[in-house]
Write a protein that holds these residues in place. Structure first.
Motif, PDB file in Angstrom:
ATOM      1  N   THR A 168      13.388  -7.773  12.910  1.00  0.00           N
ATOM      2  CA  THR A 168      13.603  -8.163  11.527  1.00  0.00           C
ATOM      3  C   THR A 168      13.772  -9.676  11.392  1.00  0.00           C
ATOM      4  OG1 THR A 168      14.511  -6.031  10.900  1.00  0.00           O
ATOM      5  CG2 THR A 168      15.307  -7.928   9.659  1.00  0.00           C
ATOM      6  N   HIS A 209       8.440  -1.151   7.332  1.00  0.00           N
ATOM      7  CA  HIS A 209       9.123  -0.335   8.343  1.00  0.00           C
ATOM      8  C   HIS A 209      10.577  -0.055   7.956  1.00  0.00           C
ATOM      9  CE1 HIS A 209       6.235  -2.111  11.581  1.00  0.00           C
ATOM     10  NE2 HIS A 209       5.690  -1.089  10.961  1.00  0.00           N
ATOM     11  N   ASN A 213       0.804  -1.226   0.000  1.00  0.00           N
ATOM     12  CA  ASN A 213       0.000   0.000   0.000  1.00  0.00           C
ATOM     13  C   ASN A 213       0.842   1.284   0.000  1.00  0.00           C
ATOM     14  OD1 ASN A 213       0.627  -0.830   2.742  1.00  0.00           O
ATOM     15  ND2 ASN A 213      -0.619   0.863   3.427  1.00  0.00           N
TER      16      ASN A 213
HETATM   17  C1  LIG Z   1      10.480   2.743  13.802  1.00  0.00           C
HETATM   18  C2  LIG Z   1      10.800   1.277  13.890  1.00  0.00           C
HETATM   19  C3  LIG Z   1      12.066   0.856  14.234  1.00  0.00           C
HETATM   20  C4  LIG Z   1      12.372  -0.495  14.293  1.00  0.00           C
HETATM   21  N1  LIG Z   1      13.652  -0.867  14.579  1.00  0.00           N
HETATM   22  C5  LIG Z   1      13.976  -2.173  14.525  1.00  0.00           C
HETATM   23  C6  LIG Z   1      15.326  -2.578  14.685  1.00  0.00           C
HETATM   24  O1  LIG Z   1      16.214  -1.755  14.893  1.00  0.00           O
HETATM   25  N2  LIG Z   1      15.637  -3.901  14.598  1.00  0.00           N
HETATM   26  C7  LIG Z   1      14.675  -4.834  14.369  1.00  0.00           C
HETATM   27  O2  LIG Z   1      15.003  -6.026  14.285  1.00  0.00           O
HETATM   28  N3  LIG Z   1      13.377  -4.477  14.227  1.00  0.00           N
HETATM   29  C8  LIG Z   1      13.010  -3.182  14.280  1.00  0.00           C
HETATM   30  N4  LIG Z   1      11.708  -2.807  14.095  1.00  0.00           N
HETATM   31  C9  LIG Z   1      10.668  -3.836  13.960  1.00  0.00           C
HETATM   32  C10 LIG Z   1      10.198  -4.048  12.526  1.00  0.00           C
HETATM   33  O3  LIG Z   1       8.817  -4.058  12.617  1.00  0.00           O
HETATM   34  C11 LIG Z   1      10.718  -5.359  11.969  1.00  0.00           C
HETATM   35  O4  LIG Z   1      12.108  -5.428  12.079  1.00  0.00           O
HETATM   36  C12 LIG Z   1      10.400  -5.590  10.500  1.00  0.00           C
HETATM   37  O5  LIG Z   1      10.830  -4.511   9.701  1.00  0.00           O
HETATM   38  C13 LIG Z   1       8.946  -5.903  10.287  1.00  0.00           C
HETATM   39  O6  LIG Z   1       8.767  -6.359   8.979  1.00  0.00           O
HETATM   40  P1  LIG Z   1       7.379  -6.934   8.494  1.00  0.00           P
HETATM   41  O7  LIG Z   1       7.529  -7.244   7.053  1.00  0.00           O
HETATM   42  O8  LIG Z   1       6.936  -8.000   9.409  1.00  0.00           O
HETATM   43  O9  LIG Z   1       6.329  -5.760   8.699  1.00  0.00           O
HETATM   44  P2  LIG Z   1       6.225  -4.282   7.967  1.00  0.00           P
HETATM   45  O10 LIG Z   1       7.561  -3.757   7.823  1.00  0.00           O
HETATM   46  O11 LIG Z   1       5.221  -3.595   8.742  1.00  0.00           O
HETATM   47  O12 LIG Z   1       5.678  -4.681   6.534  1.00  0.00           O
HETATM   48  C14 LIG Z   1       4.324  -4.974   6.292  1.00  0.00           C
HETATM   49  C15 LIG Z   1       3.902  -4.229   5.057  1.00  0.00           C
HETATM   50  O13 LIG Z   1       2.570  -4.620   4.710  1.00  0.00           O
HETATM   51  C16 LIG Z   1       1.916  -3.467   4.252  1.00  0.00           C
HETATM   52  N5  LIG Z   1       0.470  -3.643   4.304  1.00  0.00           N
HETATM   53  C17 LIG Z   1      -0.342  -3.615   5.386  1.00  0.00           C
HETATM   54  N6  LIG Z   1      -1.621  -3.793   5.017  1.00  0.00           N
HETATM   55  C18 LIG Z   1      -1.612  -3.923   3.668  1.00  0.00           C
HETATM   56  C19 LIG Z   1      -2.637  -4.107   2.712  1.00  0.00           C
HETATM   57  N7  LIG Z   1      -3.916  -4.216   3.074  1.00  0.00           N
HETATM   58  N8  LIG Z   1      -2.294  -4.167   1.411  1.00  0.00           N
HETATM   59  C20 LIG Z   1      -0.993  -4.070   1.030  1.00  0.00           C
HETATM   60  N9  LIG Z   1       0.028  -3.916   1.911  1.00  0.00           N
HETATM   61  C21 LIG Z   1      -0.295  -3.834   3.209  1.00  0.00           C
HETATM   62  C22 LIG Z   1       2.412  -2.413   5.222  1.00  0.00           C
HETATM   63  O14 LIG Z   1       2.144  -1.120   4.807  1.00  0.00           O
HETATM   64  C23 LIG Z   1       3.874  -2.726   5.291  1.00  0.00           C
HETATM   65  O15 LIG Z   1       4.586  -2.065   4.293  1.00  0.00           O
HETATM   66  C24 LIG Z   1      11.364  -1.455  14.025  1.00  0.00           C
HETATM   67  C25 LIG Z   1      10.068  -1.029  13.704  1.00  0.00           C
HETATM   68  C26 LIG Z   1       9.791   0.322  13.623  1.00  0.00           C
HETATM   69  C27 LIG Z   1       8.403   0.744  13.236  1.00  0.00           C
END
Ligand SMILES: Cc1cc2nc3c(=O)[nH]c(=O)nc-3n(C[C@H](O)[C@H](O)[C@H](O)COP(=O)(O)OP(=O)(O)OC[C@H]3O[C@@H](n4cnc5c(N)ncnc54)[C@H](O)[C@@H]3O)c2cc1C
Length: 623
Positions: free
Chosen positions: A608, A127, A120
């Motif tokens: 991550t 993140h 989206n």
């Molecule tokens: C500010 C911040 C700092 C962080 N720092 C660290 C760190 O230093 N080290 C660490 O290990 N972790 C850290 N994290 C945790 C981080 O969440 C994870 O490391 C990892 O990036 C999460 O990945 P993900 O793919 O599970 O989720 P996300 O990165 O949230 O990816 C999910 C994606 O799905 C998309 N999405 C949601 N709904 C829909 C839909 N209906 N249609 C299409 N797309 C959609 C979202 O927009 C998003 O882009 C941090 C998180 C944040 C927010």
């Protein structure tokens, strides 16, 4: 599921990130003096290149409205147009988990598997967001979200992916001059602001987690607080008692996890409201919540003072936090993942040059490419189609206001779990309830590119805690010479300052999830100007005395809002004991027909490596 003492790091010197710990261009034009243009910026030169966009980023305008209409207003969308596109796999969400799911799918079903990743946002990485600045004449990178790699926690699965991508955290560490807090180049500092404390006051060499009681007392003499609060704090930091005496390990653990840290400060530390308020936002970066929501264990074993009331030194002396960084945070990892899936985005790229590689976004969604990443596409429905051998999933998404539908054999939900009940309303009720349980923690990273580090250098600071401000801390991110990027600490040129933390909910909001919702609502309601005012207030008070010029020295501001930030990792005070297999994330992430669930939410841990491990599991569950 509660964390074990071992996971909590009982008795060990464990740290976390806590030490620290399109309005875009229009907004920029308001905030940046005339003549400052992003000269090397491909996006402003007409090529689609979102990393250089400034203003409101993270959850940027245009990214979340469709999902909110669906989830909050129960909106139904017109019948979608069927696209003549069939895939083996559709992934919902191009974060690190979604990108890893595509990788594991290729490993399991072959390199020629046709994969579509729908996202989206206007950029991939979730993140893991890259902020790229050119306003100072040379490219400067900053992290817009996920910071770093806690490589010592990696599973074999994650290590194997890192090997595939050529990422060597130990090598990265060798190229880092940057470190957090006490171990950082310029050591810790505390900044008290005039709005809250009646005067702007910078205390270098001081922190709330100073291990030496004598030094702490000397710092406290300078705190702009009342005499009463100062005396209480001095007593608290210097007393030596052992509240755990006579308790068995189990009793001690129950006490530490079952008692609010602020109650402990009040009842045993002798602190009153004024002194306790100093700690309010201290864990925004580490846990994404107010300190009042945390247990004793969650605070003292992660660096907050109080061990001296538990029979130990006041805070752990050795608080090394040897995380591996790319200069744009884990965005470079996401870029490596994308490059591995679609090499044409940046031919010749590897882990040694990923941070400086030029990415061609026009390659992301090419017909004929086995893997396609479609940005600006919010999925609103995924339905299992059961027609025997041709069973699969129909996925509807909204792109540019238009409902479109594609079909796939399999679908991996790598998005936030709380949205999945709205995308797959036919799931069992228990599964939907479990998914809604995941209320993520809002986080905020505001990057300000300043013309020079002179003022910071003159003051002798590289990272500052701000107990009275919106952003709990400010860091100067330089000295991360990884991924082919060079920004030496000695370079006093343009540098991004990262304002890091969350937004405090109102004090009268008690329930943790209500706190998260209140914080999120404020985060989305504040305008770019509100954020700009805030960071400017800090820069003026903090750096003004060192010659920082408010007109001349601010080159760009990028506000990365993450209303759905850290995954809920089950805080002590708010989490019941669940029987094995019955914790919400375990119920939430069960397969549903041809749809499986990834994302860090599936592991109930905001890391991550967790996002990657969960992607691996989700793909293995596909028949
Ligand atoms: C500010 C911040 C700092 C962080 N720092 C660290 C760190 O230093 N080290 C660490 O290990 N972790 C850290 N994290 C945790 C981080 O969440 C994870 O490391 C990892 O990036 C999460 O990945 P993900 O793919 O599970 O989720 P996300 O990165 O949230 O990816 C999910 C994606 O799905 C998309 N999405 C949601 N709904 C829909 C839909 N209906 N249609 C299409 N797309 C959609 C979202 O927009 C998003 O882009 C941090 C998180 C944040 C927010």
């Amino acid at each position: 599921m509660k964390k074990s003492d071992r996971e909590l790091g009982m008795g060990q010197n464990i740290t976390r990130r806590d030490f620290i710990h399109d309005a875009g261009l229009a907004a920029l034009s308001l905030s940046v003096p005339a003549g400052v243009v992003a000269s090397g910026d491909p996006d402003s030169a007409g090529r689609y290149y979102p990393p250089t966009r400034t203003g409101l980023r993270g959850s940027h305008p245009g990214a979340f409205e469709t999902a909110h209409e669906l989830a909050r207003d129960g909106r139904s969308f017109p019948a979608p147009q069927d696209l003549d596109e069939e895939y083996d796999l559709v992934v919902v969400g191009a974060g690190i988990s979604g990108l890893a799911a595509a990788h594991y799918y290729q490993a399991k079903f072959g390199k020629n598997a046709r994969i579509l990743i729908l996202e989206n946002h206007d950029d991939f990485g979730g993140h893991a967001k890259r902020n790229e600045f050119h306003q100072g004449g040379q490219m400067r990178l900053a992290l817009g979200g996920t910071h770093n790699l806690e490589h010592w926690k990696f599973s074999d699965t994650v290590n194997a992916l890192m090997d595939d991508l050529g990422v060597d955290p130990k090598e990265m560490l060798r190229n880092q001059e940057f470190a957090y807090g006490r171990n950082g180049k310029n050591g810790p500092a505390l900044w008290f602001d005039a709005d809250t404390y009646g005067q702007d006051k910078l205390l270098t060499g001081c922190s709330l987690d100073e291990p030496d009681p004598e030094r702490m007392v000397a710092c406290l003499d300078e705190f702009p607080v009342s005499e009463t609060a100062r005396d209480q704090l001095k007593h608290f930091y210097t007393m030596r008692i052992n509240l755990l005496e006579g308790k068995s390990d189990e009793e001690a653990s129950a006490y530490l996890k079952g008692t609010a840290y602020v109650d402990f400060l009040r009842q045993h530390g002798g602190l009153g409201d004024e002194a306790i308020r100093l700690f309010d936002n201290a864990k925004h970066g580490g846990w994404g919540v107010e300190t009042r929501s945390l247990s004793i264990a969650e605070c003292v074993y992660e660096g907050m003072p109080g061990l001296n009331l538990l029979g130990k030194a006041s805070v752990a002396e050795d608080r090394d936090y040897p995380v591996a960084f790319f200069p744009d945070g884990n965005a470079s990892l996401a870029r490596l993942q994308v490059h591995a899936l679609i090499p044409a985005v940046a031919p010749g790229t590897n882990a040694g040059n990923i941070a400086v590689a030029k990415f061609d976004y026009t390659q992301l969604d090419r017909a004929g490419s086995p893997v396609r990443i479609r940005l600006n596409s919010t999925v609103v429905n995924a339905t299992n189609i059961d027609s025997g051998v041709n069973s699969g999933v129909a996925v509807t998404y909204i792109n540019n206001g238009q409902p479109l539908r594609v079909k796939a054999r399999h679908c991996v939900m790598a998005c936030y779990h709380s949205i999945i009940p709205h995308l797959c309303p036919d799931q069992p009720e228990a599964q939907k309830t479990a998914q809604k349980y995941q209320v993520k923690r809002p986080l905020l990273l505001t990057n300000v590119l300043i013309r020079s580090s002179d003022a910071m250098d003159k003051l002798g600071i590289a990272g500052v805690r701000c107990p009275g401000r919106m952003h709990a801390s400010v860091f100067m991110f330089k000295g991360i010479n990884t991924g082919g990027y060079q920004h030496k600490f000695a370079d006093n040129g343009p540098v991004p300052l990262t304002f890091w933390g969350s937004i405090s909910p109102p004090e009268d909001v008690v329930d943790l999830k209500d706190q998260m919702r209140a914080s999120r609502a404020t985060m989305l309601a504040l305008t770019f100007e509100d954020y700009e005012r805030e960071v400017r207030t800090v820069l003026k008070g903090l750096l003004g005395p060192a010659g920082f010029d408010m007109k001349r020295d601010i080159l760009a501001i990028t506000v990365n809002r993450w209303p759905h930030g850290y995954a809920d990792d089950y805080l002590d005070l708010w989490t019941p004991e669940w029987p094995e297999g019955k914790a919400p994330h375990e119920i939430a992430s069960k397969p549903f027909g041809n749809i499986t669930m990834a994302n860090a939410d599936a592991g109930a841990d905001a890391y991550t490596h967790v996002a990657i491990d969960e992607a691996y599991r989700a793909v293995q569950e596909l028949a």
